[in-house]
Enzyme design. Structure first.
Site, PDB file in Angstrom:
ATOM      1  N   GLY A   1       0.804  -1.209   0.000  1.00 25.71           N
ATOM      2  CA  GLY A   1       0.000   0.000   0.000  1.00 25.71           C
ATOM      3  C   GLY A   1       0.837   1.259   0.000  1.00 25.71           C
ATOM      4  CG  ASP A   2       3.658   4.212   1.468  1.00 26.62           C
ATOM      5  OD1 ASP A   2       4.431   4.731   0.629  1.00 26.62           O
ATOM      6  OD2 ASP A   2       3.117   4.871   2.370  1.00 26.62           O
TER       7      ASP A   2
END
Length: 472
Positions: free
Chosen positions: A251-252
């Protein structure tokens, strides 16, 4: 029947650094082998310390007791702790020096869901603040400081952070302290983290900080692409680090290279340098395959990335910085990227923001120089590059060579956006902006990685093994 570990040490004329551990079961030998920077002279199983792998019994005390007991062998060949198949619920526990934690292929470490049971530690000195809240931070699931010779490995066993609880707390602004990471080692040297699957971390997955001689290899890291701040691997103020053969869905940023935040990072003054990243596969629709910064105030230098594959990822290599960061990012070499469905291929921004507090120095501008990319193929790209320096502080020495970018059907009209930068290009399609003038055909050595190996590449892994024996 209870399993215990038996170790047979054979010095087969190979010297003390090539100890081979062997496995025997009921008079028949079979060996569970693995590669590591060090083999161990003593072994034990978490079962020997009362561990229960039913997914419900809390094993924090058992793990800590095991580590504490095995630490007595640190000066006598070290020890390894074996985690057999099962689901092992645990909170945070501390590791020790000359120690190996080995997870069976069907072993799962489950992070405790009781937030109140997680210890709180001080903010990192090079950050000054927690990232989720101003105060301290929850200790990582596997944690250690001032250690030497630590191996965290397995037969692709799993560490499950059970992060949904933490993500909900983050989105609801309910956190008192910064979320824990899955693995964090501080002020340590001679570290190996390998052959594991890490899933659903509350925040960052692997965070070596203030460390040297670090090998991170063969990890599969998985998190929902919408999960907050689930960076894969974040080398932070580290020297001599090797990151290779990892597969990350995040997610990053899949890998984020860091060295401290604003005035705290400037004061601490410990750069990340001599880092090699090779054979990375990344999926991260909202972030980068490799990010440099934004917390780079202690400096980042001599980073070499090779054989990078990114799929459905926002950008390939992104440099993030801002006025107030200070520090530097220089001597960066990226060679051999294969990219599929990207928003940007090249992205450098000097206006990232996100300060630790209001006490940063507005005169502390970063130095961004010697940024090299070559041998890149990308398809289905929305915009080739967004390269934005700082007015009065141009980013210099940008070199881009032998790059072919195929634009998406709905690509931006102008594929390059450049300001406050200086550099050159060669054999790049589509043609770069005027601030990157063409220097002719692909020249040998242009934008290329230095030929000399880094010291961390000289670290060799040994073949280690150990055995289980059933008591009848």
């Amino acid at each position: 029947m209870k399993e215990v570990l038996v170790l047979l040490v054979l010095v087969l004329g190979l010297g003390v650094n090539q100890v081979v551990c062997r496995k025997e079961r009921n008079l028949e030998e079979s060996s569970l082998g693995y590669s590591a920077i060090s083999c161990r002279s003593y072994s034990a199983s978490i079962l020997d310390f009362g561990g229960v792998g039913d997914g419900e019994t809390l094993n924090t005390a058992a793990f800590q007791a095991a580590v504490n007991q095995l630490s007595q062998y640190a000066s006598d060949g070290g020890a390894q702790l074996y985690v057999p198949a099962g689901k092992w619920l645990t909170g945070s526990f501390n590791l020790t020096s000359h120690f190996t934690l080995f997870l069976h292929s069907d072993a799962v470490l489950l992070a405790s869901q009781d937030i109140n049971s997680w210890p709180v530690v001080d903010p990192l000195p090079s950050y000054g603040h927690g990232r989720d809240a101003p105060g301290g931070r929850y200790a990582s699931l596997l944690f250690g400081t001032n250690l030497t010779d630590v191996v965290i490995t397995g037969g692709n066993g799993t560490i499950d952070g059970q992060g949904q609880l933490w993500w909900d707390q983050f989105h609801g602004n309910k956190l008192q302290y910064t979320r824990p990471y899955l693995i964090e080692l501080m002020h340590s040297e001679n570290i190996q983290i390998s052959n594991l699957t890490l899933v659903n971390s509350p925040s960052w997955n692997v965070h070596p900080i203030y460390c040297s001689n670090v090998i991170i290899r063969g990890l599969t890291i998985l998190a929902p692409v919408t999960s907050p701040n689930t960076d894969g691997i974040n080398p932070d103020s580290c020297t001599n680090t090797r990151v290779e053969d990892n597969y990350i869905v995040s997610g990053d940023d899949c890998i984020a290279v860091k060295s401290g935040w604003d005035e705290y990072g400037i004061s601490y003054g410990m750069p990340t340098k001599h880092l090699v990243i090779r054979r990375l596969t990344c999926i991260s629709p909202f972030s980068a395959a490799i990010a440099l910064g934004s917390e780079m105030s202690g400096g980042i230098q001599d980073v070499r990335a090779q054989e990078i594959t990114a799929i459905n990822t926002e950008s390939a290599v992104r440099i993030k910085t801002a006025v107030g960061r200070g520090g530097y990012v220089k001597d960066i070499y990226v060679k051999g990227m294969n990219l599929h469905t990207m928003k940007w291929v090249f992205w450098i921004t000097g206006s990232y923001g996100s300060h630790a507090d209001d006490n940063y120095d507005p005169n502390a501008v970063p130095e961004i120089s010697g940024i090299n990319y070559r041998d890149v193929v990308a398809e289905n790209v929305t915009m080739a590059a967004r390269l934005e320096g700082i007015a009065g502080d141009p980013f210099t020495g940008i070199c881009i060579s032998n790059v072919t970018i195929s634009m998406a059907p709905k690509a931006k009209k102008y594929p390059w956006n450049c300001s406050n930068i200086e550099g050159i290009s060669s054999s790049v399609t589509p043609s770069p902006c005027e601030l990157l003038p063409e220097k002719g055909g692909v020249a040998d050595g242009m934008c290329d990685t230095p030929s000399e190996d880094l010291a961390v590449d000289a670290i060799q892994l040994q073949t280690c093994s150990f055995a289980l024996r059933k008591n009848f």
